[in-house]
Motif scaffolding. Sequence first.
Motif, PDB file in Angstrom:
ATOM      1  N   LEU A 245      -4.989   2.350   2.203  1.00 50.59           N
ATOM      2  CA  LEU A 245      -4.415   3.479   1.482  1.00 50.59           C
ATOM      3  C   LEU A 245      -2.917   3.284   1.265  1.00 50.59           C
ATOM      4  CD1 LEU A 245      -6.149   6.152   3.710  1.00 50.59           C
ATOM      5  CD2 LEU A 245      -6.775   5.638   1.365  1.00 50.59           C
ATOM      6  N   SER A 246      -2.399   3.909   0.231  1.00 52.09           N
ATOM      7  CA  SER A 246      -0.952   3.921   0.009  1.00 52.09           C
ATOM      8  C   SER A 246      -0.312   4.752   1.117  1.00 52.09           C
ATOM      9  CB  SER A 246      -0.641   4.542  -1.354  1.00 52.09           C
ATOM     10  OG  SER A 246      -0.923   5.942  -1.322  1.00 52.09           O
ATOM     11  N   PRO A 247       0.997   4.586   1.370  1.00 48.59           N
ATOM     12  CA  PRO A 247       1.641   5.374   2.431  1.00 48.59           C
ATOM     13  C   PRO A 247       1.450   6.883   2.259  1.00 48.59           C
ATOM     14  CG  PRO A 247       3.076   3.588   1.775  1.00 48.59           C
ATOM     15  CD  PRO A 247       1.920   3.591   0.807  1.00 48.59           C
ATOM     16  N   ARG A 248       1.555   7.378   1.059  1.00 49.61           N
ATOM     17  CA  ARG A 248       1.394   8.819   0.823  1.00 49.61           C
ATOM     18  C   ARG A 248      -0.054   9.257   1.077  1.00 49.61           C
ATOM     19  NH1 ARG A 248       3.071  12.219  -4.557  1.00 49.61           N
ATOM     20  NH2 ARG A 248       2.222  14.184  -3.838  1.00 49.61           N
ATOM     21  N   SER A 249      -1.006   8.496   0.548  1.00 53.79           N
ATOM     22  CA  SER A 249      -2.415   8.818   0.760  1.00 53.79           C
ATOM     23  C   SER A 249      -2.780   8.716   2.236  1.00 53.79           C
ATOM     24  CB  SER A 249      -3.310   7.892  -0.058  1.00 53.79           C
ATOM     25  OG  SER A 249      -3.130   8.090  -1.433  1.00 53.79           O
ATOM     26  N   PHE A 250      -2.212   7.706   2.909  1.00 55.74           N
ATOM     27  CA  PHE A 250      -2.498   7.518   4.322  1.00 55.74           C
ATOM     28  C   PHE A 250      -2.045   8.729   5.128  1.00 55.74           C
ATOM     29  CE2 PHE A 250      -2.121   6.097   8.617  1.00 55.74           C
ATOM     30  CZ  PHE A 250      -3.156   5.197   8.768  1.00 55.74           C
ATOM     31  N   ALA A 251      -0.829   9.202   4.883  1.00 56.93           N
ATOM     32  CA  ALA A 251      -0.289  10.350   5.612  1.00 56.93           C
ATOM     33  C   ALA A 251      -1.163  11.588   5.404  1.00 56.93           C
ATOM     34  CB  ALA A 251       1.148  10.625   5.192  1.00 56.93           C
ATOM     35  N   GLY A 252      -1.586  11.824   4.175  1.00 57.05           N
ATOM     36  CA  GLY A 252      -2.438  12.973   3.886  1.00 57.05           C
ATOM     37  C   GLY A 252      -3.788  12.868   4.556  1.00 57.05           C
TER      38      GLY A 252
ATOM     39  N   THR B  82     -15.903   7.726  14.235  1.00 56.07           N
ATOM     40  CA  THR B  82     -14.571   7.464  14.771  1.00 56.07           C
ATOM     41  C   THR B  82     -13.660   7.000  13.645  1.00 56.07           C
ATOM     42  OG1 THR B  82     -14.818   5.099  15.305  1.00 56.07           O
ATOM     43  CG2 THR B  82     -15.610   6.688  16.945  1.00 56.07           C
ATOM     44  N   TRP B  83     -12.373   7.212  13.872  1.00 55.83           N
ATOM     45  CA  TRP B  83     -11.348   6.754  12.944  1.00 55.83           C
ATOM     46  C   TRP B  83     -10.228   6.135  13.760  1.00 55.83           C
ATOM     47  CZ3 TRP B  83     -13.774  11.450  12.756  1.00 55.83           C
ATOM     48  CH2 TRP B  83     -14.570  11.692  11.634  1.00 55.83           C
ATOM     49  N   HIS B  84      -9.786   4.955  13.338  1.00 55.00           N
ATOM     50  CA  HIS B  84      -8.705   4.223  13.991  1.00 55.00           C
ATOM     51  C   HIS B  84      -7.646   3.985  12.923  1.00 55.00           C
ATOM     52  CE1 HIS B  84     -11.456   3.217  17.371  1.00 55.00           C
ATOM     53  NE2 HIS B  84     -12.352   3.350  16.403  1.00 55.00           N
ATOM     54  N   ALA B  85      -6.447   4.528  13.126  1.00 55.39           N
ATOM     55  CA  ALA B  85      -5.419   4.496  12.096  1.00 55.39           C
ATOM     56  C   ALA B  85      -4.346   3.447  12.388  1.00 55.39           C
ATOM     57  CB  ALA B  85      -4.769   5.869  11.980  1.00 55.39           C
ATOM     58  N   TYR B  86      -3.998   2.695  11.357  1.00 57.82           N
ATOM     59  CA  TYR B  86      -2.966   1.660  11.426  1.00 57.82           C
ATOM     60  C   TYR B  86      -1.962   1.918  10.304  1.00 57.82           C
ATOM     61  CZ  TYR B  86      -6.452  -0.259  14.464  1.00 57.82           C
ATOM     62  OH  TYR B  86      -7.353  -0.408  15.485  1.00 57.82           O
ATOM     63  N   PRO B  87      -1.032   2.853  10.529  1.00 62.39           N
ATOM     64  CA  PRO B  87      -0.121   3.260   9.454  1.00 62.39           C
ATOM     65  C   PRO B  87       0.779   2.139   8.948  1.00 62.39           C
ATOM     66  CG  PRO B  87       0.522   4.251  11.550  1.00 62.39           C
ATOM     67  CD  PRO B  87      -0.790   3.577  11.764  1.00 62.39           C
ATOM     68  N   GLN B  88       1.135   1.196   9.799  1.00 63.79           N
ATOM     69  CA  GLN B  88       2.018   0.107   9.381  1.00 63.79           C
ATOM     70  C   GLN B  88       1.379  -0.757   8.295  1.00 63.79           C
ATOM     71  OE1 GLN B  88       0.449   0.362  12.261  1.00 63.79           O
ATOM     72  NE2 GLN B  88      -0.400  -1.618  12.842  1.00 63.79           N
TER      73      GLN B  88
ATOM     74  N   PHE C 212      -0.804   8.114  19.176  1.00 68.57           N
ATOM     75  CA  PHE C 212       0.019   7.167  19.922  1.00 68.57           C
ATOM     76  C   PHE C 212       1.495   7.474  19.694  1.00 68.57           C
ATOM     77  CE2 PHE C 212      -4.020   5.040  19.485  1.00 68.57           C
ATOM     78  CZ  PHE C 212      -4.184   4.427  20.713  1.00 68.57           C
ATOM     79  N   PRO C 213       2.343   7.229  20.699  1.00 71.08           N
ATOM     80  CA  PRO C 213       3.775   7.477  20.547  1.00 71.08           C
ATOM     81  C   PRO C 213       4.368   6.606  19.440  1.00 71.08           C
ATOM     82  CG  PRO C 213       3.217   6.952  22.831  1.00 71.08           C
ATOM     83  CD  PRO C 213       2.000   6.709  22.008  1.00 71.08           C
ATOM     84  N   GLY C 214       5.359   7.144  18.782  1.00 71.35           N
ATOM     85  CA  GLY C 214       6.071   6.363  17.779  1.00 71.35           C
ATOM     86  C   GLY C 214       5.700   6.674  16.344  1.00 71.35           C
ATOM     87  N   SER C 215       4.492   7.160  16.110  1.00 71.39           N
ATOM     88  CA  SER C 215       4.080   7.503  14.756  1.00 71.39           C
ATOM     89  C   SER C 215       3.042   8.614  14.811  1.00 71.39           C
ATOM     90  CB  SER C 215       3.467   6.299  14.033  1.00 71.39           C
ATOM     91  OG  SER C 215       2.893   6.700  12.796  1.00 71.39           O
ATOM     92  N   PRO C 216       3.254   9.705  14.066  1.00 68.24           N
ATOM     93  CA  PRO C 216       2.261  10.779  14.072  1.00 68.24           C
ATOM     94  C   PRO C 216       0.969  10.371  13.367  1.00 68.24           C
ATOM     95  CG  PRO C 216       3.957  11.211  12.440  1.00 68.24           C
ATOM     96  CD  PRO C 216       4.396   9.995  13.205  1.00 68.24           C
ATOM     97  N   HIS C 217       1.002   9.239  12.676  1.00 74.59           N
ATOM     98  CA  HIS C 217      -0.190   8.790  11.949  1.00 74.59           C
ATOM     99  C   HIS C 217      -0.890   7.616  12.631  1.00 74.59           C
ATOM    100  CE1 HIS C 217       2.283  10.635   8.555  1.00 74.59           C
ATOM    101  NE2 HIS C 217       1.401  11.521   8.958  1.00 74.59           N
TER     102      HIS C 217
END
Length: 178
Positions: A97-104, A147-153, A124-129
């Motif tokens: 996802l794009s950064p904006r879509s990912f955050a939403g 389950t969902w595992h998020a990798y915002p970076q 996890f600490p350091g990122s709300p996403h």
Amino acid sequence: MLTTLNTSYTDTRAADLAWTLGREPLPALATLDLELAGAQLQLRLLGASHQVLLEEEQGRCSETVACIAGSSAPLPVGVAERVGDWEYEFAAHVEVLSPRSFAGRAQELLALVSDHPHGLAGVFPGSPHAFTAMLARRHEGQVHWRTWHAYPQDGQLVATRTRVGVRMSSAQLSPSGV
């Protein structure tokens, strides 16, 4: 239930996730114990992702999706196996996802899971996403979890679906019993 996981972000890439069935319980940072119509289910957030422990009259099942030292097996797209008297089905999908879509999407999933009586999410600490979230239910005699595992970076969201249930005989499947 929503919690902050007091640990470093261990599995930092979706590609590091591995799937195993039948592993003994690993140390958990947060757990949620559920009773779903006779099934005892424990959702477990690990520093390296998730583990689900299921116990019913028919037996036990343990699913682990995590970054595990020494494991080189990649996360499979799909698995169908017999576990004792059960049929076990697992599927995984990586969404980019794009950064904006990912955050939403992250906010949407965290709200869904944290407000659900059968949901567990850890940020996890350091990122709300940066989070792992789990949601369980029982439907038509089978236990399901997502389950969902998020990798915002990397803008990656790994989604899994699991279904475990007693195998039905052909006589049970046929309305006439034949």
